[in-house]
Design a protein around this motif. Structure first.
Motif, PDB file in Angstrom:
ATOM      1  N   GLY A  49      -4.794   0.926  -1.910  1.00  0.00           N
ATOM      2  CA  GLY A  49      -5.617   0.095  -1.039  1.00  0.00           C
ATOM      3  C   GLY A  49      -6.488  -0.826  -1.865  1.00  0.00           C
ATOM      4  O   GLY A  49      -6.458  -0.824  -3.109  1.00  0.00           O
ATOM      5  N   SER A  96       0.819  -1.214   0.000  1.00  0.00           N
ATOM      6  CA  SER A  96       0.000   0.000   0.000  1.00  0.00           C
ATOM      7  C   SER A  96       0.849   1.257   0.000  1.00  0.00           C
ATOM      8  O   SER A  96       0.555   2.230  -0.698  1.00  0.00           O
ATOM      9  CB  SER A  96      -0.924   0.016   1.230  1.00  0.00           C
ATOM     10  OG  SER A  96      -2.034  -0.820   1.054  1.00  0.00           O
ATOM     11  N   ASP A 153      -5.655  -2.717   3.533  1.00  0.00           N
ATOM     12  CA  ASP A 153      -4.343  -2.574   2.919  1.00  0.00           C
ATOM     13  C   ASP A 153      -4.211  -3.594   1.791  1.00  0.00           C
ATOM     14  O   ASP A 153      -4.868  -4.644   1.785  1.00  0.00           O
ATOM     15  CB  ASP A 153      -3.244  -2.861   3.944  1.00  0.00           C
ATOM     16  CG  ASP A 153      -3.025  -1.713   4.909  1.00  0.00           C
ATOM     17  OD1 ASP A 153      -3.703  -0.679   4.787  1.00  0.00           O
ATOM     18  OD2 ASP A 153      -2.174  -1.863   5.811  1.00  0.00           O
TER      19      ASP A 153
END
Length: 544
Positions: A155, A110, A346
């Motif tokens: 994400g 991420s 994430d």
């Protein structure tokens, strides 16, 4: 709910779906994914190349687009009934992309690395149409308001909706029928989905604990010289017990609330729409200093608290599909909530797709549990606790004995999490009787992480970094290369590849049609866009 802690689903609700057809309905529904991935060069720096034309039009392609930056790819699946089908399509999208980005890579984590300041991060471009220009100006505004570095955090968004046959069943249950009678099925759907949103916020701390995969960041990402992050090595910051720094204070987390007084209200769909509408229509002195049209260049769409609805960051959102240039709040007002988007995941750095089947099984269970459990409105005190709990879980989630706030109580994260998982068990068993997903098994996997924090992805990352003598960038680069090799090892099936090639060509044709249909200048385009209301549809005819 007592002291802010959710209890189990009321027995009459479970009983209402206990028959074979009821179990099948509950186990149904639809899921979809939006997975972001940063294009980088071989050294791990943000790619400065344009979005490849071979991937189609980022403006109109339904499955391959971009987010804030030209380098931040977003791979989108439609809503499907099967999680396996969703993951299979996402896999083929990755394989297709890798065959058209030359020597570039899709970053595996991420948090980005090897940054050289925001000026080097290219804004996403969508062509020459007014609609395309609006998307780019909106992103320029985000960069001016919050900084470009924050905007390239990646994400995974998990979209979920229940089977439509759930609503008639719910409408027959005690305490629910009144809503269905007064407002019809759309009102019941929106009320229950907003209740789901509130409960997912109450339990928001659980997602970064279980799935957080950003316990460390590159020092090049952190702009604040006074940070209290600890040094892992000369190029990496971390917190010893962090789970998801992306969801903590250093991530793009409700930054627009600072000095603007903005806080969305989730008491009802109407309250939510009104709070966002106020923000979109209200000037903000903090952003007036940026200017709107400066020396002939739009620096932001407007100087209001929010430029448009999407600017408001939230870990979970009620959503409705929009028509051509229709504002999202108006779509919600006209047609109610269609699905709920969970945004707090994430990228799973250890899986090439950024998410795996077991995660999706648990998330379906969590979201359905949140829908079926009572959900009182969130008072100001609980709102503060929700925000505090999320940051605590993000920064210190694996800390032994960490306590969260739940009303007047201060349970440990461990005890609260185990209580939630236990409360979900009856629903998992009911669903397993109607599907082959393995809900109870997914609960067992998550319960093990609660009992032993070393099993969480965040702990695994830090352990590997220590054992291998790696910083965060080295870990991310190693996993990126592994995933790249996996995707390049096999192409999509000929049928899927032909389908993706067709989508690419169609999207480029659609972009050209949109550009050819423009008959007004950009100033008038924006005026008409923001002039639309519930009573007056947008005066921007959709191109043929």
């Amino acid at each position: 709910m007592t002291n802010g802690v959710l209890h189990g689903i009321a027995p009459p609700v479970l009983a209402g779906f206990a028959d074979a057809e009821g179990r099948r309905i509950l186990a149904g529904g639809y899921v979809g994914l939006e997975k972001e991935a940063l294009r980088v060069n071989a050294e791990g720096s943000v790619a400065t190349t344009p979005h490849p034309a071979e991937l189609g039009s980022a403006l109109t392609h339904p499955s391959i687009t971009t987010d804030f930056s030209e380098a931040l790819l977003e791979l989108v699946t439609p809503a499907m009934g099967s999680s396996a089908d969703v993951l299979a399509l996402l896999d083929d999208l990755h394989r297709f992309v890798y065959r058209h980005i030359d020597d570039e890579r899709l970053w595996a984590t991420s948090m980005p690395c090897v940054l050289h300041g925001g000026a080097r991060i290219p804004l996403a471009q969508y062509g020459g149409s007014n609609a395309a220009r609006m998307k780019t100006v909106y992103r320029r505004g985000l960069g001016n308001r919050y900084g470009r570095v924050m905007q390239i955090i990646a994400g995974v968004h998990f979209n979920y909706s229940v089977d439509e046959a759930v609503w008639p069943r719910l409408a027959e249950l005690p305490g629910v029928a009144g809503v269905a009678v007064q407002g019809g099925e759309q009102a019941l759907r929106s009320e229950r989905y907003m209740g789901m949103v509130r409960n997912l916020q109450r339990l928001g701390w659980l997602v970064p604990y279980l799935f957080g995969a950003s316990p460390a960041v590159c020092k090049s990402f952190v702009q604040d010289a006074g940070t209290d992050l600890e040094s892992f090595d000369d190029r990496t910051y971390y917190y010893p017990y962090a789970t998801s720094l992306r969801m903590g204070d250093i991530g793009y987390q409700n930054r627009q609330e600072e000095g603007t007084g903005m806080k969305a209200c989730y008491d009802s769909l109407d309250a939510y729409i009104k709070s966002l509408t106020w923000a979109i229509e209200t000037p903000c002195p903090q952003y007036e200093t940026i200017g709107v049209k400066v020396n002939g260049i739009y620096e932001q769409l407007n100087d209001h608290v929010l430029q448009i609805e999407n600017e408001y960051y939230s870990s979970v959102r009620p959503k409705q599909l929009t028509n051509w240039m229709e504002r999202p709040t108006l779509a919600l007002r006209r047609r109610g909530v269609r699905y709920v988007e969970l945004r707090s995941l994430d990228v799973n750095a250890y899986h090439p797709l950024g998410i795996e089947a077991e995660q999706m099984c648990f998330l379906r269970l969590l979201m359905l549990y949140s829908l079926l459990t009572d959900s009182p409105r969130i008072a100001a005190r609980e709102r503060r606790a929700i925000d505090a709990n999320q940051v605590l879980a993000a920064h210190r989630g694996r800390e032994p004995g960490l306590r969260l706030q739940a009303g007047d109580a201060m349970p440990t994260l461990r005890d609260w999490a185990l209580g939630v998982l236990d409360a979900m068990q009856p629903l998992a068993e009911l669903l397993d009787a109607g599907s082959d997903c393995g809900y109870a098994r997914s609960l067992s996997v998550q319960r093990a992480k609660v009992l032993d924090p070393a099993l969480t992805p965040s702990a695994r990352m830090l352990t590997e970094m220590r054992e291998r003598g790696e910083g965060f960038a080295e870990l991310a680069r190693r996993l990126t290369e592994q995933h790249r090799e996996s995707f390049l090892a096999a192409a999509p099936t000929p049928e899927r590849d032909a389908w993706l090639q067709d989508l690419t060509a169609t999207s480029l044709d659609r972009q050209r049609a949109i550009e050819a249909a423009d008959a007004i200048d950009f100033d008038e385009f924006l005026r008409r866009y923001f002039a639309q209301s519930e009573a007056h549809p947008v005066d921007l005819p959709a191109p043929v």
